[in-house]
Motif scaffolding. Structure first.
Motif, mmCIF file in Angstrom:
data_model
loop_
_atom_site.group_PDB
_atom_site.id
_atom_site.type_symbol
_atom_site.label_atom_id
_atom_site.label_comp_id
_atom_site.label_asym_id
_atom_site.label_seq_id
_atom_site.Cartn_x
_atom_site.Cartn_y
_atom_site.Cartn_z
ATOM 1 N N PHE A 169 40.922 42.654 36.910
ATOM 2 C CA PHE A 169 41.786 41.658 36.270
ATOM 3 C C PHE A 169 42.693 42.290 35.219
ATOM 4 O O PHE A 169 43.649 41.657 34.770
ATOM 5 C CB PHE A 169 40.939 40.557 35.626
ATOM 6 C CG PHE A 169 40.366 39.566 36.606
ATOM 7 C CD1 PHE A 169 41.182 38.674 37.274
ATOM 8 C CD2 PHE A 169 39.003 39.529 36.851
ATOM 9 C CE1 PHE A 169 40.661 37.761 38.177
ATOM 10 C CE2 PHE A 169 38.463 38.623 37.745
ATOM 11 C CZ PHE A 169 39.290 37.735 38.416
ATOM 12 N N LYS A 170 42.406 43.538 34.823
ATOM 13 C CA LYS A 170 43.231 44.237 33.828
ATOM 14 C C LYS A 170 44.480 44.856 34.446
ATOM 15 O O LYS A 170 45.332 45.377 33.729
ATOM 16 C CB LYS A 170 42.403 45.331 33.148
ATOM 17 C CG LYS A 170 41.211 44.801 32.358
ATOM 18 C CD LYS A 170 40.399 45.934 31.755
ATOM 19 C CE LYS A 170 39.176 45.415 31.019
ATOM 20 N NZ LYS A 170 38.346 46.525 30.474
ATOM 21 N N ARG A 171 44.586 44.819 35.765
ATOM 22 C CA ARG A 171 45.775 45.352 36.417
ATOM 23 C C ARG A 171 46.983 44.460 36.145
ATOM 24 O O ARG A 171 46.853 43.370 35.583
ATOM 25 C CB ARG A 171 45.526 45.477 37.926
ATOM 26 C CG ARG A 171 44.501 46.543 38.279
ATOM 27 C CD ARG A 171 44.222 46.584 39.773
ATOM 28 N NE ARG A 171 43.280 47.642 40.120
ATOM 29 C CZ ARG A 171 42.768 47.827 41.326
ATOM 30 N NH1 ARG A 171 43.107 46.996 42.321
ATOM 31 N NH2 ARG A 171 41.923 48.820 41.555
ATOM 32 N N ARG A 172 48.142 44.912 36.564
ATOM 33 C CA ARG A 172 49.367 44.139 36.326
ATOM 34 C C ARG A 172 49.222 42.714 36.866
ATOM 35 O O ARG A 172 48.719 42.522 37.973
ATOM 36 C CB ARG A 172 50.556 44.823 36.999
ATOM 37 C CG ARG A 172 50.931 46.154 36.372
ATOM 38 C CD ARG A 172 52.117 46.804 37.057
ATOM 39 N NE ARG A 172 51.823 47.179 38.425
ATOM 40 C CZ ARG A 172 52.314 46.567 39.498
ATOM 41 N NH1 ARG A 172 53.109 45.516 39.357
ATOM 42 N NH2 ARG A 172 52.007 46.972 40.714
ATOM 43 N N GLN A 192 47.776 38.613 40.980
ATOM 44 C CA GLN A 192 48.140 37.372 41.666
ATOM 45 C C GLN A 192 48.307 37.598 43.159
ATOM 46 O O GLN A 192 47.826 36.802 43.983
ATOM 47 C CB GLN A 192 49.430 36.802 41.076
ATOM 48 C CG GLN A 192 49.837 35.464 41.700
ATOM 49 C CD GLN A 192 51.118 34.922 41.078
ATOM 50 O OE1 GLN A 192 51.753 35.561 40.255
ATOM 51 N NE2 GLN A 192 51.486 33.712 41.479
ATOM 52 N N SER A 193 48.956 38.687 43.535
ATOM 53 C CA SER A 193 49.155 38.986 44.947
ATOM 54 C C SER A 193 47.823 39.222 45.653
ATOM 55 O O SER A 193 47.603 38.736 46.769
ATOM 56 C CB SER A 193 50.047 40.228 45.083
ATOM 57 O OG SER A 193 50.154 40.629 46.424
ATOM 58 N N THR A 194 46.924 39.945 44.976
ATOM 59 C CA THR A 194 45.611 40.207 45.568
ATOM 60 C C THR A 194 44.806 38.918 45.716
ATOM 61 O O THR A 194 44.146 38.702 46.739
ATOM 62 C CB THR A 194 44.828 41.216 44.701
ATOM 63 O OG1 THR A 194 45.596 42.416 44.559
ATOM 64 C CG2 THR A 194 43.490 41.551 45.342
ATOM 65 N N MET A 195 44.874 38.048 44.714
ATOM 66 C CA MET A 195 44.152 36.782 44.791
ATOM 67 C C MET A 195 44.687 35.908 45.930
ATOM 68 O O MET A 195 43.922 35.241 46.633
ATOM 69 C CB MET A 195 44.268 36.027 43.462
ATOM 70 C CG MET A 195 43.424 36.589 42.328
ATOM 71 S SD MET A 195 41.640 36.379 42.621
ATOM 72 C CE MET A 195 41.181 38.093 42.892
ATOM 73 N N GLN A 196 46.000 35.915 46.123
ATOM 74 C CA GLN A 196 46.582 35.142 47.220
ATOM 75 C C GLN A 196 46.107 35.675 48.570
ATOM 76 O O GLN A 196 45.785 34.896 49.475
ATOM 77 C CB GLN A 196 48.109 35.200 47.135
ATOM 78 C CG GLN A 196 48.686 34.399 45.977
ATOM 79 C CD GLN A 196 50.191 34.581 45.829
ATOM 80 O OE1 GLN A 196 50.779 35.523 46.368
ATOM 81 N NE2 GLN A 196 50.826 33.691 45.085
ATOM 82 N N ILE A 205 33.019 39.419 44.245
ATOM 83 C CA ILE A 205 34.364 39.145 43.752
ATOM 84 C C ILE A 205 34.232 38.640 42.321
ATOM 85 O O ILE A 205 33.352 37.842 42.017
ATOM 86 C CB ILE A 205 35.073 38.133 44.684
ATOM 87 C CG1 ILE A 205 36.493 37.866 44.221
ATOM 88 C CG2 ILE A 205 34.295 36.856 44.842
ATOM 89 C CD1 ILE A 205 37.309 37.047 45.231
ATOM 90 N N ALA A 206 35.108 39.133 41.435
ATOM 91 C CA ALA A 206 34.933 38.900 39.997
ATOM 92 C C ALA A 206 33.521 39.337 39.604
ATOM 93 O O ALA A 206 32.772 38.612 38.965
ATOM 94 C CB ALA A 206 35.180 37.444 39.634
ATOM 95 N N TYR A 207 33.191 40.551 40.033
ATOM 96 C CA TYR A 207 31.830 41.060 39.886
ATOM 97 C C TYR A 207 31.823 42.401 39.162
ATOM 98 O O TYR A 207 32.690 43.246 39.384
ATOM 99 C CB TYR A 207 31.198 41.265 41.269
ATOM 100 C CG TYR A 207 29.857 41.970 41.252
ATOM 101 C CD1 TYR A 207 28.669 41.243 41.194
ATOM 102 C CD2 TYR A 207 29.779 43.358 41.276
ATOM 103 C CE1 TYR A 207 27.443 41.891 41.163
ATOM 104 C CE2 TYR A 207 28.556 44.016 41.251
ATOM 105 C CZ TYR A 207 27.395 43.276 41.190
ATOM 106 O OH TYR A 207 26.173 43.918 41.147
ATOM 107 N N THR A 208 30.855 42.586 38.288
ATOM 108 C CA THR A 208 30.398 43.904 37.847
ATOM 109 C C THR A 208 28.885 43.809 37.696
ATOM 110 O O THR A 208 28.345 42.727 37.434
ATOM 111 C CB THR A 208 31.006 44.356 36.502
ATOM 112 O OG1 THR A 208 30.645 43.434 35.469
ATOM 113 C CG2 THR A 208 32.514 44.518 36.572
ATOM 114 N N SER A 209 28.227 44.916 37.838
ATOM 115 C CA SER A 209 26.773 44.913 37.748
ATOM 116 C C SER A 209 26.295 44.568 36.343
ATOM 117 O O SER A 209 25.298 43.880 36.167
ATOM 118 C CB SER A 209 26.223 46.275 38.172
ATOM 119 O OG SER A 209 24.837 46.209 38.403
#
Length: 276
Positions: A91-94, A99-103, A162-166
């Motif tokens: 989520f820290k990316r541009r 947004q493009s990845t989420m779409q 998705i929206a995951y970290t350990s």
């Protein structure tokens, strides 16, 4: 006419490939087959750059590769497959890239519930794993629809992180364990005395990944040997395989190599598992 000939050639190639995979699968099945394989799909953006493709095209190629790898796993009778689709750190990316990845993710999630999708062909139940509250509402709803549409499938399980970290998973599991222990029991701490408030079994019960056994193999492409905050709790005895290819370039033979490595080390890992 040319188009028909091309289609027939494609069908022949696919039939031959399927036959060869079945032959290889029958040979591999003489040894232990991993129950659970997890994938860190590294290299989509680098693949697009390497091939001079437009931004985002690497993820679409990566999705096609994922569908092939899922097919190969299910043909080998691997019951559980887990993929690292999107880290909380991503989520820290541009913003426009996120947004493009989420779409794209929403589009592909919707595709999972189509009648002829791979999850329906192989009887796969889909779980979405992670802090799903961080996702946009449309993606959350798409994920819920996919889970509801596949809940009756029982031949295999696909876990999509998705929206995951350990670390987020572990912190959430500890919090939920404490809440469960303390709920409606004000005398709990006095009853426990000097003992622990929660134990390992309590935490594991509340893990996002409680839907699957610990992975036998974790495959990360691009030659990287880092787990990048993926399944840290569950990977103590996992075999890590790191082929040098980028994710869109991985193929069936890489999977065969990973399974062969697993079989070669199976006796040792089983012995260590029984000793612990």
């Amino acid at each position: 006419m040319a188009k028909q000939s091309s289609n027939r050639a494609t069908q022949v190639i696919e039939a031959v490939g399927s036959f060869l995979r079945r032959c290889i699968g029958s040979i591999l099945s003489a040894g232990p087959i991993p129950k659970h394989i997890a994938f860190i799909m590294d290299g989509n953006r680098r693949y697009a750059k390497k091939q001079n493709l437009e931004e985002g095209a690497g993820h679409r190629f990566g999705y096609s590769t994922l569908m092939n790898m899922l097919k190969y796993c299910y043909e080998l009778d691997v019951k559980y497959v887990t993929i690292y689709a999107f880290s909380i750190e991503n989520f820290k990316r541009r913003p426009e890239e996120v947004q493009s990845t989420m779409q794209l993710i929403q589009e592909k999630i919707e595709g999972l519930i189509e009648k002829e999708s791979i999850v329906n062909r192989y009887g796969v139940r889909v779980h979405f794993i992670g802090n799903l509250k961080l996702l946009s509402k449309p993606v959350q709803l798409a994920a819920e629809r996919a889970m509801n549409a596949t809940w009756h499938n029982s031949k295999a399980v696909l876990s999509i992180c998705i929206a995951y970290t350990s670390t987020d998973e572990i912190v959430n599991a500890v919090e939920e364990s404490c809440k469960e222990k303390q709920k409606g029991n004000e005398k709990l701490l006095d009853e426990i005395g000097e003992g622990p408030l929660i134990d390992v079994a309590d935490v594991e019960k509340h893990m996002y990944m409680a839907v699957a056994p610990d992975p036998d193999i974790i495959i990360r492409t691009s030659g990287e040997t880092r787990l990048s905050n993926f399944l840290l709790w569950q990977s103590a005895r996992s075999l890590l395989y790191s082929p040098g290819v980028l994710w869109p370039e991985i193929g069936f033979w890489h999977l065969v190599r990973a399974v062969l490595d697993f079989q070669k080390n199976y006796a040792y890992t089983e012995k260590k598992s029984k000793e612990s």
